[in-house]
Write a protein that holds these residues in place. Structure first.
Motif, PDB file in Angstrom:
ATOM      1  N   THR A  28       0.796  -0.957  -0.025  1.00  0.00           N
ATOM      2  CA  THR A  28       0.070  -0.151   0.144  1.00  0.00           C
ATOM      3  C   THR A  28       0.752   1.304   0.145  1.00  0.00           C
ATOM      4  O   THR A  28       2.043   1.196   0.064  1.00  0.00           O
ATOM      5  N   ARG A  36      -8.216   7.877  -0.916  1.00  0.00           N
ATOM      6  CA  ARG A  36      -9.447   7.291  -0.822  1.00  0.00           C
ATOM      7  C   ARG A  36      -9.938   7.204   0.404  1.00  0.00           C
ATOM      8  O   ARG A  36     -11.026   6.759   0.787  1.00  0.00           O
ATOM      9  N   ARG A 149      -5.257  -5.538   3.113  1.00  0.00           N
ATOM     10  CA  ARG A 149      -5.006  -4.063   2.941  1.00  0.00           C
ATOM     11  C   ARG A 149      -6.004  -3.166   2.520  1.00  0.00           C
ATOM     12  O   ARG A 149      -6.108  -1.892   3.092  1.00  0.00           O
ATOM     13  N   ASN A 247     -14.466   7.510   7.061  1.00  0.00           N
ATOM     14  CA  ASN A 247     -13.787   7.664   5.422  1.00  0.00           C
ATOM     15  C   ASN A 247     -14.127   8.933   5.090  1.00  0.00           C
ATOM     16  O   ASN A 247     -15.420   9.597   4.975  1.00  0.00           O
ATOM     17  N   ASN A 274     -10.399   5.389  11.632  1.00  0.00           N
ATOM     18  CA  ASN A 274     -11.622   4.984  12.166  1.00  0.00           C
ATOM     19  C   ASN A 274     -11.719   4.193  13.634  1.00  0.00           C
ATOM     20  O   ASN A 274     -11.253   3.046  13.608  1.00  0.00           O
TER      21      ASN A 274
HETATM   22  N1  ACO Z   1      -3.646   0.086  -0.807  1.00  0.00           N
HETATM   23  C1  ACO Z   1      -3.265   0.114  -2.047  1.00  0.00           C
HETATM   24  N2  ACO Z   1      -4.324  -0.466  -3.029  1.00  0.00           N
HETATM   25  C2  ACO Z   1      -5.429  -1.259  -2.183  1.00  0.00           C
HETATM   26  C3  ACO Z   1      -5.599  -0.999  -0.895  1.00  0.00           C
HETATM   27  C4  ACO Z   1      -4.507  -0.571  -0.025  1.00  0.00           C
HETATM   28  N3  ACO Z   1      -4.789  -0.210   1.158  1.00  0.00           N
HETATM   29  N4  ACO Z   1      -6.898  -1.475  -0.892  1.00  0.00           N
HETATM   30  C5  ACO Z   1      -7.680  -1.939  -1.827  1.00  0.00           C
HETATM   31  N5  ACO Z   1      -6.473  -1.768  -2.961  1.00  0.00           N
HETATM   32  C6  ACO Z   1      -6.767  -2.084  -4.296  1.00  0.00           C
HETATM   33  C7  ACO Z   1      -7.479  -3.227  -4.417  1.00  0.00           C
HETATM   34  O1  ACO Z   1      -6.929  -4.317  -4.368  1.00  0.00           O
HETATM   35  C8  ACO Z   1      -8.008  -2.969  -5.820  1.00  0.00           C
HETATM   36  O2  ACO Z   1      -7.050  -3.278  -6.724  1.00  0.00           O
HETATM   37  P1  ACO Z   1      -7.200  -3.975  -8.149  1.00  0.00           P
HETATM   38  O3  ACO Z   1      -8.166  -2.989  -8.875  1.00  0.00           O
HETATM   39  O4  ACO Z   1      -6.127  -4.334  -8.797  1.00  0.00           O
HETATM   40  O5  ACO Z   1      -8.115  -5.129  -7.863  1.00  0.00           O
HETATM   41  C9  ACO Z   1      -8.209  -1.334  -6.168  1.00  0.00           C
HETATM   42  O6  ACO Z   1      -7.211  -0.912  -4.985  1.00  0.00           O
HETATM   43  C10 ACO Z   1      -9.457  -0.966  -5.671  1.00  0.00           C
HETATM   44  O7  ACO Z   1     -10.196  -1.574  -4.827  1.00  0.00           O
HETATM   45  P2  ACO Z   1     -11.720  -1.289  -4.528  1.00  0.00           P
HETATM   46  O8  ACO Z   1     -11.868  -2.184  -3.090  1.00  0.00           O
HETATM   47  O9  ACO Z   1     -12.533  -1.206  -5.609  1.00  0.00           O
HETATM   48  O10 ACO Z   1     -11.441   0.040  -3.922  1.00  0.00           O
HETATM   49  P3  ACO Z   1     -12.201   1.405  -3.543  1.00  0.00           P
HETATM   50  O11 ACO Z   1     -12.267   2.419  -4.517  1.00  0.00           O
HETATM   51  O12 ACO Z   1     -13.699   0.639  -3.335  1.00  0.00           O
HETATM   52  O13 ACO Z   1     -11.822   1.738  -2.010  1.00  0.00           O
HETATM   53  C11 ACO Z   1     -12.536   1.637   0.094  1.00  0.00           C
HETATM   54  C12 ACO Z   1     -11.824   0.879  -1.084  1.00  0.00           C
HETATM   55  C13 ACO Z   1     -11.545   2.867   0.409  1.00  0.00           C
HETATM   56  C14 ACO Z   1     -12.391   0.720   1.273  1.00  0.00           C
HETATM   57  C15 ACO Z   1     -13.923   2.025  -0.291  1.00  0.00           C
HETATM   58  O14 ACO Z   1     -14.532   0.943  -0.645  1.00  0.00           O
HETATM   59  C16 ACO Z   1     -14.758   2.673   0.868  1.00  0.00           C
HETATM   60  O15 ACO Z   1     -14.233   3.934   1.012  1.00  0.00           O
HETATM   61  N6  ACO Z   1     -15.637   2.172   1.616  1.00  0.00           N
HETATM   62  C17 ACO Z   1     -16.404   2.579   2.454  1.00  0.00           C
HETATM   63  C18 ACO Z   1     -15.863   1.399   3.463  1.00  0.00           C
HETATM   64  C19 ACO Z   1     -15.492   2.293   4.891  1.00  0.00           C
HETATM   65  O16 ACO Z   1     -14.989   3.221   5.044  1.00  0.00           O
HETATM   66  N7  ACO Z   1     -15.717   1.643   5.900  1.00  0.00           N
HETATM   67  C20 ACO Z   1     -15.317   2.028   7.232  1.00  0.00           C
HETATM   68  C21 ACO Z   1     -15.398   1.010   8.081  1.00  0.00           C
HETATM   69  S1  ACO Z   1     -17.077   0.383   8.549  1.00  0.00           S
HETATM   70  C22 ACO Z   1     -17.789   1.701   9.414  1.00  0.00           C
HETATM   71  O17 ACO Z   1     -17.179   2.607   9.963  1.00  0.00           O
HETATM   72  C23 ACO Z   1     -19.383   1.697   9.302  1.00  0.00           C
END
Ligand code: ACO
Length: 318
Positions: A28, A36, A149, A247, A274
């Motif tokens: 990462t 993000r 990750r 987030n 978080n």
């Molecule tokens: N570092 C680098 N790359 C990463 C990481 C990381 N930490 N995590 C995921 N990736 C990669 C994935 O493997 C994927 O790679 P690929 O395209 O080669 O397969 C790419 O990044 C995109 O992955 P997505 O899961 O599609 O990423 P997304 O844009 O959806 O972002 C995130 C992920 C930030 C988790 C987003 O979905 C989000 O904001 N979700 C909300 C979840 C949240 O905030 N939960 C909080 C906890 S729950 C609560 O409090 C209620």
């Protein structure tokens, strides 16, 4: 008769891990995580217990309120889990503080603090208490899969507390549960029962990020709009917005859809990640100690979390 906030406190573990630190153990980068999520660093438990953090936050809140643990009539601990499966963190905290009142835990995921305000409101309404302590405390680093990750980078550890006393500071509170456990859950640890037919599993948190994202933005927008409609308050009447710090992209998406002035949203996610149930009270404590909150101002709190649970409250600051 409901309640007013008499004092706040918070506590974070001493060990800080930056995004760059995580990039040493995971594939990462600071750039990926920050763009993000808005998170730069989080505090993680090393030698501390969840109880240590809970007790430190509670003592600060009790000091701010000017009361002693023996004055408390109820302790409520919103948490995904303290140091033990049983007893609950509330019982550990009652013993540690030397209080003598009943103590319970509430597990409503990241919405636990707002759910606890509702429970406290009921206790005050039944005239069962003069002082209630709500202490949210989380040790989420212990239930992350540090090889995943997409999830482990989001969370941090910490605790925050409020002391509530009789008053009329609660203007609105509404809770919702939309039973849907698959996108965000952690399983109970496997035991060694010789009779279990369960498939082996870990206790790590599993999260489907995009499902959570959609639920979260909708929960905030629906919750805030309902709160304004049902109280007759206008967006201008809301002086401070304290959303669950999950987030930054969730916060920004909701902020764009709502008409509350942008500068009224407070955030600490960059520094804490978080903190689940401890996130809103931590932000409340930081705002209070920074002198940002003034008597008569309206605070809008909105949380969402595993379950899916959500809750919105409007408090008038005294
Ligand atoms: N570092 C680098 N790359 C990463 C990481 C990381 N930490 N995590 C995921 N990736 C990669 C994935 O493997 C994927 O790679 P690929 O395209 O080669 O397969 C790419 O990044 C995109 O992955 P997505 O899961 O599609 O990423 P997304 O844009 O959806 O972002 C995130 C992920 C930030 C988790 C987003 O979905 C989000 O904001 N979700 C909300 C979840 C949240 O905030 N939960 C909080 C906890 S729950 C609560 O409090 C209620």
């Amino acid at each position: 008769m409901s309640f007013a906030v008499l004092g706040t406190g918070s506590a974070l573990p001493t060990c800080v891990k930056t995004n760059d630190d995580l990039s040493q153990i995971l594939d990462t980068s600071d750039r990926w995580i920050y763009t993000r999520t808005g998170i730069r660093r989080r505090h993680v438990i090393t030698s501390e217990t969840v109880l240590d953090l809970a007790a430190e936050a509670s003592r600060k809140a009790l000091d701010a309120a000017g009361i002693s643990p023996q004055d408390l009539d109820y302790i409520i601990c919103p948490t995904v889990g303290g140091d033990y499966i049983t007893p609950g963190l509330g019982c550990n905290l009652q013993e540690e503080l030397g209080a003598t009142c009943p103590a319970i835990d509430i597990n409503a995921g990241c919405s636990g603090f707002v759910y606890s305000l509702d429970t406290a409101d009921g206790i005050f309404a039944r005239k069962k208490a003069r002082y209630v302590l709500i202490t949210a405390a989380e040790g989420l680093s212990r239930i992350m899969d540090w090889n995943d990750r997409s999830t482990c980078v989001l969370f941090g550890d910490g605790a925050a507390a409020v002391v509530l006393g009789e008053g009329d500071g609660l203007r609105y509170l509404k809770l919702r549960t939309q039973g849907c456990c698959a996108p965000l859950h952690g399983r109970f640890p496997m035991g060694n029962s010789p009779w279990t037919k369960e498939e082996p599993h870990t206790h790590f948190v599993h999260m489907e990020g995009q499902e959570v994202y959609k639920f979260a933005v909708n929960a905030i927008c629906t919750g805030v709009q309902e709160a304004l409609e049902e109280t007759g308050l206008s967006p201008e009447d809301i002086h401070h917005v304290l959303l669950h710090q999950a987030n930054m992209r969730i916060i920004d998406a909701a902020r764009k859809k709502l008409s509350i002035p942008e500068e009224r949203y407070h955030c600490c996610i960059e520094e804490t990640g978080n903190l689940s149930a401890a996130s809103i009270p931590t932000l409340l404590d930081l705002c209070s100690r920074d002198g940002l909150l003034h008597s008569g101002e309206n605070l809008l709190l909105c949380a969402f979390g595993a379950g899916f649970t959500s809750g919105t409250a409007i408090l008038t600051w005294k």
